[in-house]
Design a protein around this motif. Sequence first.
Motif, PDB file in Angstrom:
ATOM      1  N   GLU A  27       2.000 -35.051  -3.381  1.00  0.00           N
ATOM      2  CA  GLU A  27       3.207 -35.879  -3.431  1.00  0.00           C
ATOM      3  C   GLU A  27       3.835 -35.866  -4.821  1.00  0.00           C
ATOM      4  OE1 GLU A  27       4.319 -40.502  -2.670  1.00  0.00           O
ATOM      5  OE2 GLU A  27       2.909 -39.601  -1.252  1.00  0.00           O
ATOM      6  N   ASP A  28       3.021 -35.974  -5.855  1.00  0.00           N
ATOM      7  CA  ASP A  28       3.537 -35.950  -7.235  1.00  0.00           C
ATOM      8  C   ASP A  28       4.126 -34.592  -7.578  1.00  0.00           C
ATOM      9  OD1 ASP A  28       2.719 -38.571  -7.597  1.00  0.00           O
ATOM     10  OD2 ASP A  28       0.847 -38.020  -8.616  1.00  0.00           O
ATOM     11  N   VAL A  29       3.486 -33.520  -7.108  1.00  0.00           N
ATOM     12  CA  VAL A  29       3.957 -32.165  -7.399  1.00  0.00           C
ATOM     13  C   VAL A  29       5.293 -31.910  -6.702  1.00  0.00           C
ATOM     14  CG1 VAL A  29       3.416 -29.709  -7.209  1.00  0.00           C
ATOM     15  CG2 VAL A  29       1.605 -31.344  -7.779  1.00  0.00           C
ATOM     16  N   VAL A  30       5.413 -32.327  -5.446  1.00  0.00           N
ATOM     17  CA  VAL A  30       6.672 -32.159  -4.707  1.00  0.00           C
ATOM     18  C   VAL A  30       7.784 -32.957  -5.385  1.00  0.00           C
ATOM     19  CG1 VAL A  30       7.856 -32.632  -2.534  1.00  0.00           C
ATOM     20  CG2 VAL A  30       5.569 -31.618  -2.505  1.00  0.00           C
ATOM     21  N   ALA A  31       7.506 -34.180  -5.759  1.00  0.00           N
ATOM     22  CA  ALA A  31       8.518 -35.013  -6.420  1.00  0.00           C
ATOM     23  C   ALA A  31       9.003 -34.358  -7.716  1.00  0.00           C
ATOM     24  CB  ALA A  31       7.959 -36.405  -6.705  1.00  0.00           C
ATOM     25  N   ALA A  32       8.094 -33.783  -8.477  1.00  0.00           N
ATOM     26  CA  ALA A  32       8.465 -33.110  -9.729  1.00  0.00           C
ATOM     27  C   ALA A  32       9.326 -31.881  -9.447  1.00  0.00           C
ATOM     28  CB  ALA A  32       7.211 -32.721 -10.509  1.00  0.00           C
ATOM     29  N   VAL A  48       3.614 -27.367 -12.490  1.00  0.00           N
ATOM     30  CA  VAL A  48       2.385 -27.182 -13.262  1.00  0.00           C
ATOM     31  C   VAL A  48       2.037 -28.452 -14.035  1.00  0.00           C
ATOM     32  CG1 VAL A  48       1.398 -25.943 -15.244  1.00  0.00           C
ATOM     33  CG2 VAL A  48       2.533 -24.677 -13.401  1.00  0.00           C
ATOM     34  N   LYS A  49       3.032 -29.069 -14.650  1.00  0.00           N
ATOM     35  CA  LYS A  49       2.799 -30.298 -15.413  1.00  0.00           C
ATOM     36  C   LYS A  49       2.353 -31.436 -14.484  1.00  0.00           C
ATOM     37  CE  LYS A  49       4.892 -33.446 -18.689  1.00  0.00           C
ATOM     38  NZ  LYS A  49       6.091 -33.816 -19.442  1.00  0.00           N
ATOM     39  N   ALA A  50       3.054 -31.616 -13.361  1.00  0.00           N
ATOM     40  CA  ALA A  50       2.723 -32.698 -12.429  1.00  0.00           C
ATOM     41  C   ALA A  50       1.339 -32.525 -11.819  1.00  0.00           C
ATOM     42  CB  ALA A  50       3.768 -32.781 -11.323  1.00  0.00           C
ATOM     43  N   ALA A  51       0.923 -31.278 -11.624  1.00  0.00           N
ATOM     44  CA  ALA A  51      -0.389 -30.996 -11.034  1.00  0.00           C
ATOM     45  C   ALA A  51      -1.512 -31.072 -12.062  1.00  0.00           C
ATOM     46  CB  ALA A  51      -0.383 -29.615 -10.385  1.00  0.00           C
ATOM     47  N   GLY A  52      -1.167 -31.120 -13.346  1.00  0.00           N
ATOM     48  CA  GLY A  52      -2.192 -31.159 -14.393  1.00  0.00           C
ATOM     49  C   GLY A  52      -2.989 -29.871 -14.467  1.00  0.00           C
ATOM     50  N   LEU A  53      -2.307 -28.750 -14.270  1.00  0.00           N
ATOM     51  CA  LEU A  53      -3.026 -27.471 -14.210  1.00  0.00           C
ATOM     52  C   LEU A  53      -3.554 -26.974 -15.544  1.00  0.00           C
ATOM     53  CD1 LEU A  53      -0.952 -25.568 -11.519  1.00  0.00           C
ATOM     54  CD2 LEU A  53      -2.956 -27.049 -11.253  1.00  0.00           C
ATOM     55  N   ASP A  54      -3.305 -27.726 -16.617  1.00  0.00           N
ATOM     56  CA  ASP A  54      -3.912 -27.373 -17.901  1.00  0.00           C
ATOM     57  C   ASP A  54      -5.357 -27.866 -17.975  1.00  0.00           C
ATOM     58  OD1 ASP A  54      -3.071 -30.021 -17.890  1.00  0.00           O
ATOM     59  OD2 ASP A  54      -2.538 -30.035 -20.015  1.00  0.00           O
ATOM     60  N   THR A  55      -5.804 -28.595 -16.953  1.00  0.00           N
ATOM     61  CA  THR A  55      -7.177 -29.088 -16.869  1.00  0.00           C
ATOM     62  C   THR A  55      -7.975 -28.216 -15.915  1.00  0.00           C
ATOM     63  OG1 THR A  55      -6.397 -31.352 -17.228  1.00  0.00           O
ATOM     64  CG2 THR A  55      -8.609 -31.099 -16.281  1.00  0.00           C
ATOM     65  N   PRO A  56      -9.141 -27.684 -16.334  1.00  0.00           N
ATOM     66  CA  PRO A  56      -9.941 -26.843 -15.454  1.00  0.00           C
ATOM     67  C   PRO A  56     -10.308 -27.568 -14.157  1.00  0.00           C
ATOM     68  CG  PRO A  56     -10.788 -26.740 -17.696  1.00  0.00           C
ATOM     69  CD  PRO A  56      -9.746 -27.830 -17.664  1.00  0.00           C
ATOM     70  N   GLY A  57     -10.216 -26.845 -13.053  1.00  0.00           N
ATOM     71  CA  GLY A  57     -10.617 -27.374 -11.761  1.00  0.00           C
ATOM     72  C   GLY A  57      -9.540 -28.135 -11.019  1.00  0.00           C
ATOM     73  N   MET A  58      -8.343 -28.264 -11.604  1.00  0.00           N
ATOM     74  CA  MET A  58      -7.278 -29.029 -10.952  1.00  0.00           C
ATOM     75  C   MET A  58      -6.497 -28.206  -9.939  1.00  0.00           C
ATOM     76  SD  MET A  58      -7.605 -32.068 -11.904  1.00  0.00           S
ATOM     77  CE  MET A  58      -6.096 -32.805 -11.335  1.00  0.00           C
ATOM     78  N   ILE A  84      11.302 -31.374  -6.885  1.00  0.00           N
ATOM     79  CA  ILE A  84      12.625 -31.825  -6.451  1.00  0.00           C
ATOM     80  C   ILE A  84      13.448 -32.328  -7.638  1.00  0.00           C
ATOM     81  CG2 ILE A  84      13.826 -33.586  -5.082  1.00  0.00           C
ATOM     82  CD1 ILE A  84      11.587 -33.138  -2.946  1.00  0.00           C
ATOM     83  N   ARG A  85      12.816 -33.080  -8.534  1.00  0.00           N
ATOM     84  CA  ARG A  85      13.531 -33.536  -9.746  1.00  0.00           C
ATOM     85  C   ARG A  85      14.021 -32.347 -10.578  1.00  0.00           C
ATOM     86  NH1 ARG A  85       9.396 -37.356  -9.918  1.00  0.00           N
ATOM     87  NH2 ARG A  85       8.284 -36.141 -11.479  1.00  0.00           N
ATOM     88  N   ALA A  86      13.278 -31.237 -10.540  1.00  0.00           N
ATOM     89  CA  ALA A  86      13.645 -30.058 -11.323  1.00  0.00           C
ATOM     90  C   ALA A  86      14.673 -29.175 -10.608  1.00  0.00           C
ATOM     91  CB  ALA A  86      12.397 -29.244 -11.653  1.00  0.00           C
ATOM     92  N   GLY A  87      15.035 -29.539  -9.368  1.00  0.00           N
ATOM     93  CA  GLY A  87      16.090 -28.798  -8.686  1.00  0.00           C
ATOM     94  C   GLY A  87      15.735 -28.168  -7.357  1.00  0.00           C
ATOM     95  N   ALA A  88      14.474 -28.195  -6.964  1.00  0.00           N
ATOM     96  CA  ALA A  88      14.094 -27.634  -5.662  1.00  0.00           C
ATOM     97  C   ALA A  88      14.708 -28.480  -4.550  1.00  0.00           C
ATOM     98  CB  ALA A  88      12.571 -27.605  -5.517  1.00  0.00           C
ATOM     99  N   ALA A  89      15.091 -27.833  -3.455  1.00  0.00           N
ATOM    100  CA  ALA A  89      15.709 -28.551  -2.341  1.00  0.00           C
ATOM    101  C   ALA A  89      14.680 -29.316  -1.518  1.00  0.00           C
ATOM    102  CB  ALA A  89      16.457 -27.570  -1.451  1.00  0.00           C
ATOM    103  N   GLY A  90      13.428 -28.912  -1.571  1.00  0.00           N
ATOM    104  CA  GLY A  90      12.366 -29.536  -0.801  1.00  0.00           C
ATOM    105  C   GLY A  90      11.118 -28.683  -0.912  1.00  0.00           C
TER     106      GLY A  90
END
Length: 107
Positions: A19-24, A78-88, A26-32
Amino acid sequence: IEGDAYELHTCVVQRGKAEDVVAAAIRAGAAGATVSYGRGMGTRERMGLLGIAIDPEKEVIQTVTPHKITEAVFTAMVKAAGLDTPGMGFAFVSPILMTAGFPKKKG
């Protein structure tokens, strides 16, 4: 491809994070986005060596964007998913060679 070139963003995250990744996105311009559910195989054993417990239940987020906003949407996901953390999880962008069902560019 008529009009803009499109690209497919795929982001695989731990269950409950989509949910957080989708919201991010969409805020960045994705239609859905489309979210589906999966089960990771093999990651538990690899990450277990690092002492990180990995839940095999995953959420897979996919969205298609015009090339001109690909970088902004990908960075936001990537930021919303926290992909800079191993295992995320992980994310990648794939080129789309042909499309159908997308709005035609006017003009």
